[in-house]
Design a protein around this motif. Structure first.
Motif, short mmCIF file in Angstrom:
data_model
loop_
_atom_site.label_atom_id
_atom_site.label_comp_id
_atom_site.label_asym_id
_atom_site.label_seq_id
_atom_site.Cartn_x
_atom_site.Cartn_y
_atom_site.Cartn_z
N GLY A 43 7.45 4.62 3.34
CA GLY A 43 6.46 4.03 4.23
C GLY A 43 6.90 3.91 5.67
N ASN A 44 7.92 4.67 6.06
CA ASN A 44 8.40 4.54 7.44
C ASN A 44 8.69 5.87 8.12
OD1 ASN A 44 10.67 5.29 6.05
ND2 ASN A 44 11.87 3.49 6.56
N ALA A 45 8.17 6.96 7.58
CA ALA A 45 8.37 8.27 8.21
C ALA A 45 7.57 8.34 9.51
CB ALA A 45 7.93 9.39 7.27
N PRO A 46 8.11 9.03 10.51
CA PRO A 46 7.37 9.15 11.77
C PRO A 46 6.14 10.03 11.61
CG PRO A 46 9.35 10.47 11.85
CD PRO A 46 9.40 9.70 10.57
N GLY A 47 5.09 9.69 12.30
CA GLY A 47 3.87 10.48 12.26
C GLY A 47 2.66 9.60 12.03
N ARG A 48 1.51 10.25 11.98
CA ARG A 48 0.25 9.54 11.77
C ARG A 48 0.09 9.24 10.29
NH1 ARG A 48 -3.92 8.58 14.88
NH2 ARG A 48 -5.92 8.16 13.90
N GLY A 49 -0.19 7.99 9.96
CA GLY A 49 -0.26 7.58 8.56
C GLY A 49 -1.62 7.09 8.13
N ALA A 50 -1.84 7.16 6.83
CA ALA A 50 -3.04 6.61 6.20
C ALA A 50 -2.57 5.95 4.91
CB ALA A 50 -4.05 7.71 5.91
N TYR A 51 -3.29 4.93 4.47
CA TYR A 51 -2.87 4.15 3.31
C TYR A 51 -3.93 4.16 2.22
CZ TYR A 51 0.69 2.36 6.45
OH TYR A 51 1.75 2.27 7.32
N VAL A 52 -3.46 4.17 0.97
CA VAL A 52 -4.32 3.99 -0.20
C VAL A 52 -3.70 2.89 -1.06
CG1 VAL A 52 -5.30 6.31 -0.24
CG2 VAL A 52 -3.19 5.86 -1.47
N CYS A 53 -4.55 2.17 -1.78
CA CYS A 53 -4.04 1.04 -2.56
C CYS A 53 -3.80 1.39 -4.02
CB CYS A 53 -5.00 -0.15 -2.46
SG CYS A 53 -6.64 0.14 -3.12
N SER A 54 -4.44 2.43 -4.52
CA SER A 54 -4.30 2.75 -5.94
C SER A 54 -4.59 4.23 -6.20
CB SER A 54 -5.29 1.90 -6.75
OG SER A 54 -6.62 2.29 -6.42
N ASN A 108 1.19 13.88 -7.00
CA ASN A 108 2.42 13.81 -7.79
C ASN A 108 3.35 12.72 -7.25
OD1 ASN A 108 1.68 15.87 -9.52
ND2 ASN A 108 2.64 17.46 -8.28
N GLY A 109 3.52 12.65 -5.95
CA GLY A 109 4.36 11.62 -5.35
C GLY A 109 3.84 10.23 -5.62
N LEU A 110 2.52 10.06 -5.53
CA LEU A 110 1.90 8.77 -5.79
C LEU A 110 2.09 8.38 -7.25
CD1 LEU A 110 0.20 6.41 -4.73
CD2 LEU A 110 -1.84 7.76 -5.23
N ASN A 111 1.91 9.32 -8.16
CA ASN A 111 2.11 9.04 -9.59
C ASN A 111 3.54 8.59 -9.86
OD1 ASN A 111 -0.52 9.67 -10.25
ND2 ASN A 111 -0.06 11.80 -10.74
N GLN A 112 4.51 9.25 -9.25
CA GLN A 112 5.91 8.88 -9.44
C GLN A 112 6.19 7.49 -8.88
OE1 GLN A 112 8.17 12.02 -7.66
NE2 GLN A 112 7.83 13.44 -9.36
N ALA A 113 5.63 7.19 -7.73
CA ALA A 113 5.83 5.87 -7.12
C ALA A 113 5.22 4.77 -7.99
CB ALA A 113 5.23 5.83 -5.72
N LEU A 167 0.84 -1.19 0.00
CA LEU A 167 0.00 0.00 0.00
C LEU A 167 0.87 1.25 0.00
CD1 LEU A 167 -2.64 -1.14 2.62
CD2 LEU A 167 -2.88 -1.14 0.16
N HIS A 168 0.29 2.39 -0.31
CA HIS A 168 1.01 3.66 -0.38
C HIS A 168 0.61 4.52 0.81
CE1 HIS A 168 2.24 2.51 -4.37
NE2 HIS A 168 0.98 2.14 -4.59
N ARG A 169 1.61 5.05 1.51
CA ARG A 169 1.38 5.75 2.77
C ARG A 169 1.42 7.26 2.60
NH1 ARG A 169 4.68 6.83 7.84
NH2 ARG A 169 3.17 6.66 9.51
#
Length: 94
Positions: free
Chosen positions: A39-50, A81-86, A22-24
């Motif tokens: 996917g390992n930066a400190p802080g509160r995270g949320a995930y999307v699959c696509s 933009n970050g998600l597109n690059q990933a 998943l993408h964080r």
């Protein structure tokens, strides 16, 4: 003892999958919201699959609730933009 894979849920479709698939998106301690490619930066995270699920998140503003903050339009654009690059780099690897 075998290592347990960490399961996370997409905030749009609620699909559960391994954390690494998943993408964080993260809100750090200073309140900045950004895409977390490692996917390992400190802080509160949320995930999307696509990308489709991220589009749903943008439309419904679910990211605000998941990260307990107000996400600006500029932050959404930077995350997209970050998600597109990933996703592009994942396609190149496959």
């Amino acid at each position: 003892m075998p290592k347990v894979k960490r399961q996370r849920s997409c905030i749009a479709c609620r699909m559960q999958d391994d954390k690494v698939k998943l993408h964080r998106i993260v809100r750090d301690s200073e309140g900045h919201v950004r895409f977390d490619p490692a996917g390992n930066a400190p802080g509160r995270g949320a995930y999307v699959c696509s990308q489709e699920c991220f589009a749903k998140v943008m439309k419904s503003h679910r990211l605000n609730a998941a990260l307990k903050t107000t996400v600006s339009k500029e932050d959404y654009e930077a995350i997209a933009n970050g998600l597109n690059q990933a996703l592009a780099s994942e396609e190149e690897e496959n």
